[in-house]
Design a protein around this motif. Structure first.
Motif, PDB file in Angstrom:
ATOM      1  N   SER A 189       0.741  -1.274   0.291  1.00 16.44           N
ATOM      2  CA  SER A 189      -0.075  -0.107   0.011  1.00 16.44           C
ATOM      3  C   SER A 189       0.890   1.350   0.021  1.00 16.44           C
ATOM      4  O   SER A 189       0.167   2.452  -0.241  1.00 16.44           O
ATOM      5  CB  SER A 189      -1.009   0.222   1.174  1.00 16.44           C
ATOM      6  OG  SER A 189      -0.294  -0.097   2.385  1.00 16.44           O
ATOM      7  N   ASP A 190       2.189   1.198   0.497  1.00 17.13           N
ATOM      8  CA  ASP A 190       3.004   2.352   0.279  1.00 17.13           C
ATOM      9  C   ASP A 190       3.178   2.702  -1.020  1.00 17.13           C
ATOM     10  O   ASP A 190       3.380   4.113  -1.234  1.00 17.13           O
ATOM     11  CB  ASP A 190       4.158   2.077   1.141  1.00 17.13           C
ATOM     12  CG  ASP A 190       4.359   1.946   2.192  1.00 17.13           C
ATOM     13  OD1 ASP A 190       3.212   2.303   3.126  1.00 17.13           O
ATOM     14  OD2 ASP A 190       5.189   0.951   3.296  1.00 17.13           O
ATOM     15  N   TYR A 191       3.123   1.965  -2.033  1.00 16.51           N
ATOM     16  CA  TYR A 191       3.536   2.422  -3.433  1.00 16.51           C
ATOM     17  C   TYR A 191       2.360   3.355  -3.964  1.00 16.51           C
ATOM     18  O   TYR A 191       2.943   4.394  -4.458  1.00 16.51           O
ATOM     19  CB  TYR A 191       3.849   1.190  -4.195  1.00 16.51           C
ATOM     20  CG  TYR A 191       4.991   0.370  -3.994  1.00 16.51           C
ATOM     21  CD1 TYR A 191       6.462   0.943  -4.136  1.00 16.51           C
ATOM     22  CD2 TYR A 191       4.891  -0.796  -3.058  1.00 16.51           C
ATOM     23  CE1 TYR A 191       7.386   0.047  -3.676  1.00 16.51           C
ATOM     24  CE2 TYR A 191       5.981  -1.562  -2.676  1.00 16.51           C
ATOM     25  CZ  TYR A 191       7.204  -0.995  -2.904  1.00 16.51           C
ATOM     26  OH  TYR A 191       8.485  -1.558  -2.593  1.00 16.51           O
ATOM     27  N   ALA A 227       8.881  15.299   0.075  1.00 20.28           N
ATOM     28  CA  ALA A 227       9.417  13.797   0.529  1.00 20.28           C
ATOM     29  C   ALA A 227       9.133  13.586   2.106  1.00 20.28           C
ATOM     30  O   ALA A 227       8.990  12.503   2.420  1.00 20.28           O
ATOM     31  CB  ALA A 227      11.156  14.122   0.264  1.00 20.28           C
ATOM     32  N   GLU A 228       9.190  14.762   2.784  1.00 22.55           N
ATOM     33  CA  GLU A 228       8.818  14.589   4.380  1.00 22.55           C
ATOM     34  C   GLU A 228       7.485  13.978   4.437  1.00 22.55           C
ATOM     35  O   GLU A 228       7.251  13.029   5.263  1.00 22.55           O
ATOM     36  CB  GLU A 228       9.141  15.711   5.016  1.00 22.55           C
ATOM     37  CG  GLU A 228      10.641  15.836   4.929  1.00 22.55           C
ATOM     38  CD  GLU A 228      11.542  14.748   5.879  1.00 22.55           C
ATOM     39  OE1 GLU A 228      10.976  14.364   6.959  1.00 22.55           O
ATOM     40  OE2 GLU A 228      12.516  14.462   5.272  1.00 22.55           O
ATOM     41  N   ALA A 229       6.546  14.471   3.643  1.00 19.35           N
ATOM     42  CA  ALA A 229       5.231  14.211   3.708  1.00 19.35           C
ATOM     43  C   ALA A 229       5.121  12.506   3.294  1.00 19.35           C
ATOM     44  O   ALA A 229       4.297  11.907   3.661  1.00 19.35           O
ATOM     45  CB  ALA A 229       4.144  14.989   2.579  1.00 19.35           C
ATOM     46  N   LEU A 239       6.282  10.472   6.095  1.00 19.84           N
ATOM     47  CA  LEU A 239       5.275  10.718   7.311  1.00 19.84           C
ATOM     48  C   LEU A 239       3.968   9.432   6.955  1.00 19.84           C
ATOM     49  O   LEU A 239       3.570   8.699   7.650  1.00 19.84           O
ATOM     50  CB  LEU A 239       4.477  11.945   7.176  1.00 19.84           C
ATOM     51  CG  LEU A 239       3.635  11.981   8.352  1.00 19.84           C
ATOM     52  CD1 LEU A 239       4.329  11.862   9.732  1.00 19.84           C
ATOM     53  CD2 LEU A 239       3.015  13.411   8.226  1.00 19.84           C
ATOM     54  N   VAL A 240       3.378   9.526   5.593  1.00 19.41           N
ATOM     55  CA  VAL A 240       2.376   8.631   5.153  1.00 19.41           C
ATOM     56  C   VAL A 240       2.823   7.291   4.882  1.00 19.41           C
ATOM     57  O   VAL A 240       2.001   6.226   5.299  1.00 19.41           O
ATOM     58  CB  VAL A 240       1.385   9.206   3.960  1.00 19.41           C
ATOM     59  CG1 VAL A 240       0.848  10.455   4.028  1.00 19.41           C
ATOM     60  CG2 VAL A 240       2.168   9.315   2.617  1.00 19.41           C
ATOM     61  N   ALA A 265       7.597   7.099  -6.097  1.00 24.62           N
ATOM     62  CA  ALA A 265       7.318   8.541  -5.432  1.00 24.62           C
ATOM     63  C   ALA A 265       7.944   9.525  -6.355  1.00 24.62           C
ATOM     64  O   ALA A 265       7.191  10.444  -6.502  1.00 24.62           O
ATOM     65  CB  ALA A 265       7.705   8.367  -3.957  1.00 24.62           C
ATOM     66  N   ALA A 266       9.238   9.249  -6.759  1.00 23.64           N
ATOM     67  CA  ALA A 266       9.712  10.285  -7.686  1.00 23.64           C
ATOM     68  C   ALA A 266       9.051  10.654  -8.990  1.00 23.64           C
ATOM     69  O   ALA A 266       8.860  11.643  -9.318  1.00 23.64           O
ATOM     70  CB  ALA A 266      11.134  10.051  -7.875  1.00 23.64           C
TER      71      ALA A 266
END
Length: 175
Positions: free
Chosen positions: A61-63, A100-102, A105-106, A119-120
């Motif tokens: 789910s992170d992707y 990137a910090e967001a 965090l998620v 993400a990039a």
């Protein structure tokens, strides 16, 4: 005094290659082709692969979550940057770090090289719509917010936000 010469060792992966090198983790004999230099010495590819699996902690789910968050924040940043002109050079890296910090965090700071790339890609794609609109406006005629110069600033924003986002997420420090 008789000194005994130890029998020759052969690489575990290449049985015909004589070697004097061993993996510093499992002690398996390895040749220079099989050796991977790590900060703690030479290791075999199996030990390196096993160690890297420990560091890949992302769940499925992170992707999509990282992609969407990065895309939305990069788009918002590109909208703001469209009004800033020259100051885009200063805002884009800050926007990349914030995005990137967001994402960290998620995703609860889970990590994976594939997660960073996805993400990039989200950050890059999120920053593209306004650039494409500006390009299309120039091709059709007219222009939005400064014509060709607007395209330059949006292009710089896209490049800078994506690169600073990736480097921050990846943990690479530029000195």
């Amino acid at each position: 005094m008789s000194t005994q010469i130890p029998p020759p060792m052969y690489c575990a992966n290449h049985p015909t290659v004589e070697t004097g090198l061993r993996c510093n983790n499992c002690e398996k004999p390895i040749c220079p082709k099989c050796a991977v230099l790590t900060p703690t010495g030479y290791r075999c590819r199996d030990c390196v692969r096993t160690q890297q699996k420990v560091f890949d902690t992302a769940v499925w789910s992170d992707y999509p979550l990282a992609f969407v968050v990065a895309a939305i924040l990069a788009f918002v940043g590109s909208y703001i940057a469209s009004f800033l002109g020259f100051f885009t050079l200063f805002v884009a890296p800050i926007a990349g770090v914030i995005a990137a910090e967001a994402v960290r965090l998620v995703t609860h700071r889970r990590r994976s090289p594939r997660l960073y790339l996805i993400a990039a890609a989200g950050a890059a794609l999120g920053s593209l719509p306004l650039l494409l609109i500006d390009l299309l406006a120039i091709l059709i005629g007219g222009g939005r917010l400064g014509g060709l110069l607007g395209v330059v600033w949006q292009g710089l924003y896209t490049f800078m936000v994506t690169s600073s986002f990736y480097y921050r997420l990846r943990g690479i420090k530029i000195r």
